[in-house]
Design an enzyme around this catalytic site. Structure first.
Site, PDB file in Angstrom:
ATOM      1  CG  ASN A 133      -1.707   1.228   1.414  1.00  0.00           C
ATOM      2  OD1 ASN A 133      -1.836   2.033   0.497  1.00  0.00           O
ATOM      3  ND2 ASN A 133      -2.286   1.394   2.603  1.00  0.00           N
ATOM      4  CE  LYS A 164      -0.174   3.382   4.739  1.00  0.00           C
ATOM      5  NZ  LYS A 164      -0.126   3.537   6.192  1.00  0.00           N
ATOM      6  N   GLY A 179       2.435   2.477  10.783  1.00  0.00           N
ATOM      7  CA  GLY A 179       3.390   3.573  10.609  1.00  0.00           C
ATOM      8  C   GLY A 179       4.105   3.981  11.883  1.00  0.00           C
TER       9      GLY A 179
END
Ligand code: PGA
Length: 255
Positions: free
Chosen positions: A9, A11, A176
């Protein structure tokens, strides 16, 4: 046998040159090094979707993913992208309900149920994200909370549609942050979710459902997470932006 998947991913990262280079590095390394039984998915920002597929069309174990879609089939929703548009650009997977969308865009499980319906109606695979906050993990019924996310977001589906869904458990406190769930914490939740699915859809459907773990997964911790019996792969954020690291994660998933 359920599918083994590692999904990256990206982002909202990487502009065109760096993103294109990352795709080509990952494509080459996956072809040479990753077991063909492992499905690799690259979930990138919308503008890449129009050309990325051409870079790996001949490689069956790399699939194209989007990070979101709109819940309506079409219409006057400026700035949004529908599931049917994604499909027309040969997208295979769509992340639905990432915790960042739940938090920053106030997406509820009811809304996500609509998105899941759109993704399935357009012959793509939803990667449905779920997971609890740190406060809930410390003081609450975190397993009950995540089970409820599945109940509201997915259990409206008939079994023949539900078996096409991939679920990603991503504890918000691990995303994260560098704080990964331990293999024991991941396995506890994954086993509970599989049991929850079995209670609703039966053991056969539960045994065929792919459950991914996400949250600060990297090449160091992936082997022990992927060794858990109910962890079928990962949804990888930060570490998917580095080709070597990402492909090492893919290699650590037992096929
Ligand atoms: P992370 O993100 O790997 O950077 O923690 C995972 C995700 O948000 O999908």
């Amino acid at each position: 046998m359920r599918k083994k998947i590692v999904a990256g991913n990206w982002k909202m990262n990487l502009t065109r040159e760096a993103g294109t280079m990352l795709i080509s590095e990952v494509v080459n390394m996956v072809r040479d090094e990753v077991n063909s039984q492992v499905q690799v998915v690259l979930c990138m920002p919308y503008p890449y979707l129009g050309f990325a597929k051409r870079m790996f069309r001949s490689q069956a174990n790399i699939a194209l993913g989007a990070q979101n879609c709109h819940e309506k089939p079409a219409g006057a929703y400026t700035g949004e992208v529908s599931a049917s548009i994604l499909r027309s650009f040969e997208v295979d997977y769509v992340i639905v309900g990432h915790s960042e969308r739940r938090e920053y865009f106030k997406e509820s499980d009811e809304l996500l149920a609509e998105k899941v319906r759109q993704v399935l109606a357009n012959q793509m695979t939803p990667i449905f994200c779920c997971g609890e906050s740190l406060a809930l993990r410390q003081n609450g019924d975190y397993v009950g909370f995540v089970k409820q996310q599945l109940t509201t977001g997915l259990f409206h589906l008939p079994a023949q549609d539900f078996i096409r869904v991939v679920i990603a458990y991503e504890p918000i406190w691990a995303i994260g942050t560098g704080l990964t769930a331990s293999p024991e914490q991941a396995q506890e939740m994954h086993a509970a979710l599989r049991q929850h699915i079995a209670n609703h859809y039966g053991e056969t459907v539960a045994a065929h459902t792919t459950l991914l773990y996400g949250g600060s997964c990297n090449a160091q911790n992936a082997p022990s997470l992927f060794a858990c019996p109910d962890v079928d792969g990962g949804l990888i954020g930060g570490a998917s932006l580095k080709s070597r690291e990402f492909v090492n994660i893919c290699k650590s998933l037992p096929a």
